[in-house]
Design a protein around this motif. Structure first.
Motif, PDB file in Angstrom:
ATOM      1  N   ARG A 114       0.633  -0.877  -0.083  1.00  0.00           N
ATOM      2  CA  ARG A 114      -0.086   0.137  -0.177  1.00  0.00           C
ATOM      3  C   ARG A 114       0.614   1.216  -0.183  1.00  0.00           C
ATOM      4  NH1 ARG A 114      -2.830  -1.066   4.321  1.00  0.00           N
ATOM      5  NH2 ARG A 114      -4.867  -1.774   2.831  1.00  0.00           N
ATOM      6  N   ILE A 115       1.964   1.233   0.851  1.00  0.00           N
ATOM      7  CA  ILE A 115       2.975   2.903   0.495  1.00  0.00           C
ATOM      8  C   ILE A 115       3.154   2.864  -0.671  1.00  0.00           C
ATOM      9  CG2 ILE A 115       4.878   3.544   2.121  1.00  0.00           C
ATOM     10  CD1 ILE A 115       3.891   2.140   4.608  1.00  0.00           C
ATOM     11  N   LEU A 116       3.915   1.097  -1.154  1.00  0.00           N
ATOM     12  CA  LEU A 116       4.317   2.259  -1.924  1.00  0.00           C
ATOM     13  C   LEU A 116       3.722   1.840  -3.053  1.00  0.00           C
ATOM     14  CD1 LEU A 116       6.697  -1.309  -2.479  1.00  0.00           C
ATOM     15  CD2 LEU A 116       7.151   0.638  -1.859  1.00  0.00           C
ATOM     16  N   GLY A 117       2.036   2.206  -2.601  1.00  0.00           N
ATOM     17  CA  GLY A 117       1.540   2.045  -4.201  1.00  0.00           C
ATOM     18  C   GLY A 117       1.162   4.094  -4.549  1.00  0.00           C
ATOM     19  N   VAL A 118       1.111   4.554  -2.508  1.00  0.00           N
ATOM     20  CA  VAL A 118       1.220   6.040  -2.290  1.00  0.00           C
ATOM     21  C   VAL A 118       2.557   6.259  -2.702  1.00  0.00           C
ATOM     22  CG1 VAL A 118       1.113   7.384  -0.890  1.00  0.00           C
ATOM     23  CG2 VAL A 118      -0.246   5.527  -0.815  1.00  0.00           C
ATOM     24  N   ALA A 119       3.344   5.667  -2.784  1.00  0.00           N
ATOM     25  CA  ALA A 119       5.051   7.164  -3.612  1.00  0.00           C
ATOM     26  C   ALA A 119       4.925   6.184  -5.017  1.00  0.00           C
ATOM     27  CB  ALA A 119       6.019   5.029  -3.861  1.00  0.00           C
ATOM     28  N   GLY A 120       3.790   5.672  -5.305  1.00  0.00           N
ATOM     29  CA  GLY A 120       4.060   5.946  -6.778  1.00  0.00           C
ATOM     30  C   GLY A 120       3.607   6.737  -7.461  1.00  0.00           C
ATOM     31  N   MET A 121       2.121   6.917  -6.669  1.00  0.00           N
ATOM     32  CA  MET A 121       1.557   8.362  -6.796  1.00  0.00           C
ATOM     33  C   MET A 121       2.092   9.484  -6.952  1.00  0.00           C
ATOM     34  SD  MET A 121      -1.992   6.584  -5.583  1.00  0.00           S
ATOM     35  CE  MET A 121      -3.606   7.633  -5.938  1.00  0.00           C
ATOM     36  N   MET A 122       2.862   9.376  -6.066  1.00  0.00           N
ATOM     37  CA  MET A 122       3.737  11.133  -5.397  1.00  0.00           C
ATOM     38  C   MET A 122       5.158  11.477  -5.740  1.00  0.00           C
ATOM     39  SD  MET A 122       2.167  11.074  -1.672  1.00  0.00           S
ATOM     40  CE  MET A 122       2.229  12.923  -1.367  1.00  0.00           C
ATOM     41  N   HIS A 123       5.397  10.268  -6.795  1.00  0.00           N
ATOM     42  CA  HIS A 123       7.053   9.969  -6.838  1.00  0.00           C
ATOM     43  C   HIS A 123       7.215  11.538  -7.820  1.00  0.00           C
ATOM     44  CE1 HIS A 123       6.093   8.342 -10.877  1.00  0.00           C
ATOM     45  NE2 HIS A 123       7.045   8.528 -11.569  1.00  0.00           N
ATOM     46  N   ASP A 124       6.325  11.424  -8.625  1.00  0.00           N
ATOM     47  CA  ASP A 124       6.677  13.070  -9.808  1.00  0.00           C
ATOM     48  C   ASP A 124       6.389  14.518  -9.458  1.00  0.00           C
ATOM     49  OD1 ASP A 124       8.467  11.673 -11.689  1.00  0.00           O
ATOM     50  OD2 ASP A 124       7.070  11.098 -12.615  1.00  0.00           O
ATOM     51  N   ILE A 125       6.372  14.315  -8.085  1.00  0.00           N
ATOM     52  CA  ILE A 125       5.570  15.168  -7.160  1.00  0.00           C
ATOM     53  C   ILE A 125       5.951  16.682  -8.126  1.00  0.00           C
ATOM     54  CG2 ILE A 125       6.087  15.741  -4.751  1.00  0.00           C
ATOM     55  CD1 ILE A 125       3.400  17.103  -4.485  1.00  0.00           C
ATOM     56  N   GLU A 165      14.073  15.995  -6.802  1.00  0.00           N
ATOM     57  CA  GLU A 165      15.309  16.765  -4.997  1.00  0.00           C
ATOM     58  C   GLU A 165      13.699  17.853  -4.588  1.00  0.00           C
ATOM     59  OE1 GLU A 165      16.695  17.891  -2.044  1.00  0.00           O
ATOM     60  OE2 GLU A 165      17.431  15.905  -3.350  1.00  0.00           O
ATOM     61  N   ALA A 166      13.001  18.934  -5.706  1.00  0.00           N
ATOM     62  CA  ALA A 166      12.157  19.822  -5.781  1.00  0.00           C
ATOM     63  C   ALA A 166      11.494  18.533  -4.971  1.00  0.00           C
ATOM     64  CB  ALA A 166      11.929  20.359  -6.638  1.00  0.00           C
ATOM     65  N   GLY A 167      11.388  18.008  -5.752  1.00  0.00           N
ATOM     66  CA  GLY A 167       9.258  17.138  -4.210  1.00  0.00           C
ATOM     67  C   GLY A 167       9.577  16.851  -3.563  1.00  0.00           C
ATOM     68  N   TYR A 168      11.029  16.331  -2.904  1.00  0.00           N
ATOM     69  CA  TYR A 168      11.391  15.589  -1.649  1.00  0.00           C
ATOM     70  C   TYR A 168      11.698  16.948  -1.261  1.00  0.00           C
ATOM     71  CZ  TYR A 168      14.213  14.704   2.224  1.00  0.00           C
ATOM     72  OH  TYR A 168      15.432  14.814   3.025  1.00  0.00           O
ATOM     73  N   GLN A 169      11.527  17.553  -1.309  1.00  0.00           N
ATOM     74  CA  GLN A 169      11.779  18.873  -0.272  1.00  0.00           C
ATOM     75  C   GLN A 169      10.622  19.515   0.053  1.00  0.00           C
ATOM     76  OE1 GLN A 169      14.404  19.919   1.355  1.00  0.00           O
ATOM     77  NE2 GLN A 169      16.215  19.091  -0.129  1.00  0.00           N
ATOM     78  N   LEU A 170       9.146  19.470  -1.031  1.00  0.00           N
ATOM     79  CA  LEU A 170       8.145  19.421  -0.412  1.00  0.00           C
ATOM     80  C   LEU A 170       7.239  18.917  -0.121  1.00  0.00           C
ATOM     81  CD1 LEU A 170       5.711  21.088  -1.061  1.00  0.00           C
ATOM     82  CD2 LEU A 170       5.372  20.035  -3.233  1.00  0.00           C
ATOM     83  N   LEU A 171       7.813  17.659   0.046  1.00  0.00           N
ATOM     84  CA  LEU A 171       6.813  16.383   0.595  1.00  0.00           C
ATOM     85  C   LEU A 171       7.059  16.856   1.889  1.00  0.00           C
ATOM     86  CD1 LEU A 171       6.328  13.411  -2.265  1.00  0.00           C
ATOM     87  CD2 LEU A 171       4.827  15.058  -1.420  1.00  0.00           C
ATOM     88  N   LYS A 172       8.396  17.103   2.190  1.00  0.00           N
ATOM     89  CA  LYS A 172       8.997  15.804   4.263  1.00  0.00           C
ATOM     90  C   LYS A 172       8.511  17.509   5.073  1.00  0.00           C
ATOM     91  CE  LYS A 172      13.426  18.805   3.645  1.00  0.00           C
ATOM     92  NZ  LYS A 172      14.568  18.315   4.354  1.00  0.00           N
ATOM     93  N   THR A 173       7.590  18.406   4.167  1.00  0.00           N
ATOM     94  CA  THR A 173       6.942  19.110   5.088  1.00  0.00           C
ATOM     95  C   THR A 173       6.524  18.883   5.737  1.00  0.00           C
ATOM     96  OG1 THR A 173       6.218  20.499   3.315  1.00  0.00           O
ATOM     97  CG2 THR A 173       8.151  20.672   3.809  1.00  0.00           C
ATOM     98  N   HIS A 174       6.024  17.515   5.358  1.00  0.00           N
ATOM     99  CA  HIS A 174       4.803  16.891   6.147  1.00  0.00           C
ATOM    100  C   HIS A 174       5.058  15.624   6.802  1.00  0.00           C
ATOM    101  CE1 HIS A 174       1.466  19.543   3.392  1.00  0.00           C
ATOM    102  NE2 HIS A 174       2.316  19.032   2.361  1.00  0.00           N
ATOM    103  N   PRO A 175       5.588  15.636   8.069  1.00  0.00           N
ATOM    104  CA  PRO A 175       5.910  14.749   8.874  1.00  0.00           C
ATOM    105  C   PRO A 175       4.618  13.273   8.561  1.00  0.00           C
ATOM    106  CG  PRO A 175       4.688  16.397  10.095  1.00  0.00           C
ATOM    107  CD  PRO A 175       5.068  16.615   8.906  1.00  0.00           C
ATOM    108  N   GLU A 176       4.444  13.035   8.188  1.00  0.00           N
ATOM    109  CA  GLU A 176       2.373  12.167   8.108  1.00  0.00           C
ATOM    110  C   GLU A 176       3.172  11.476   7.420  1.00  0.00           C
ATOM    111  OE1 GLU A 176       0.342  15.639   6.209  1.00  0.00           O
ATOM    112  OE2 GLU A 176       2.039  14.783   7.596  1.00  0.00           O
ATOM    113  N   ILE A 177       4.536  11.854   6.020  1.00  0.00           N
ATOM    114  CA  ILE A 177       4.450  11.145   4.787  1.00  0.00           C
ATOM    115  C   ILE A 177       5.736  10.230   5.426  1.00  0.00           C
ATOM    116  CG2 ILE A 177       5.697  11.425   2.509  1.00  0.00           C
ATOM    117  CD1 ILE A 177       4.089  13.536   2.351  1.00  0.00           C
ATOM    118  N   PRO A 178       6.188   8.608   5.379  1.00  0.00           N
ATOM    119  CA  PRO A 178       6.645   7.702   5.569  1.00  0.00           C
ATOM    120  C   PRO A 178       7.874   8.259   4.657  1.00  0.00           C
ATOM    121  CG  PRO A 178       4.415   6.792   4.795  1.00  0.00           C
ATOM    122  CD  PRO A 178       4.525   8.124   4.460  1.00  0.00           C
TER     123      PRO A 178
END
Length: 309
Positions: A171-182, A211-224
């Protein structure tokens, strides 16, 4: 069904998935064994085992795989199923677009909603893999990133299940696939959708998206953490020639390597403004021929998952 056998038990008519030796000794994979020369080469290699696919070739006793009764063909039914899957994909792309744009805009993130969406997308790919592959190959410009992300998510789910990961990991990998190109949502559209060759400056901008996507997502502590890693590292390859960090195999986790395989496969088999879509076989062969970039066992496993459909 896959089976490992001693190399001295190979025979003509077997479908060879892989030979456990360096590629320079025996480079072929996923083929029907037909010639004495290939048998001799396998026996002369340093391999002790060969992996065969009993669904696609003869078994140890030379028996052919049992033929399954063909279901009745219905052109109308096939068309209706494709239209239904296409409609579902486009609806899911619309929902994903809304969720990702909310994140980019600084609004709150609902991980439970994304998890449900990943589950639904995973089930679609599990139930209708061949159709899902077909309908996601051609993408309209306005939904390219979202349909690509759904396809990568579906492929990651299939591959993770085949590797016997537990349900929560899948399930988490499914979410990661959906968010990988944010991170691509932060790239100007005139660069992201440019039909011609990119300039050096534009290429640098495109390559900034992980890197831009990572920097954005890491501001959300609930993301694995695994979701963050896949967003940042899905363009890394085993020999360290990828980006953005140039990491080598020892520093790339199994989920990250899995995401890279699925991301590249989906890109190769999709129509883009600058290229035609490759067939599944062409994409797998190209990737298998690059063991310095991709784990060959994972490429073989993806091929097995798709050939079962």
């Amino acid at each position: 069904m896959l089976m490992k056998i001693a190399k001295d038990r190979v025979r003509k008519g077997m479908f060879i998935e892989s030979v456990a030796c360096p590629s320079q000794e025996f480079p072929r994979r996923r083929f029907v064994l037909k010639t004495d020369r290939d048998i001799t080469a396998i026996l002369a290699s340093s391999a002790t085992e060969v992996q065969i696919n009993l669904s696609l070739g003869v078994d140890l006793d030379g028996r052919k795989p049992a033929a399954l009764p063909a279901p009745p063909k219905s052109a109308t039914g096939d068309r209706a199923r494709k239209l239904a899957v296409r409609g579902t994909v486009l609806q899911q792309a619309k929902v994903l677009r809304s969720s990702l744009c909310d994140i980019v805009s600084g609004r709150s993130l609902d991980m439970s909603e994304l998890s449900r969406a990943a589950d639904d997308n995973g089930e679609l790919w599990s139930d209708s893999t061949a159709i899902a592959l077909e309908v996601t190959r051609l993408k309209s410009k306005d939904v390219t990133t979202y349909v690509h992300s759904l396809a990568v998510s579906g492929l990651m789910t299939l591959l993770a299940r085949s590797l016997q990961m537990d349900d929560e990991e899948v399930r988490i990998l499914g979410v990661a696939g959906m968010m990988h190109d944010i991170g691509k949502l932060l790239i100007p559209n005139e660069i992201l959708n440019k039909p011609g060759n990119l300039t050096d400056r534009e290429r640098v901008v495109i390559r900034s998206h992980p890197e831009a996507g990572y920097q954005l997502l890491k501001t959300h502590p609930e993301i694995p953490q695994v979701v963050l890693d896949i967003c940042r590292l899905h363009h890394e390859v085993l020999d360290g020639s990828g980006y953005p960090l140039g990491l080598k195999q020892k520093d790339l986790t199994l989920p990250v390597q899995l995401s890279a395989v699925c991301d590249v496969f989906e890109a190769l088999t999709s129509v883009r403004p600058y290229k035609r879509a490759w067939t599944t076989a062409q994409a797998l062969d190209w990737m298998f021929a690059r063991p310095h970039h991709f784990d060959r066992k994972m490429v073989i496993r993806l091929g097995s998952v798709l050939s079962d459909e």
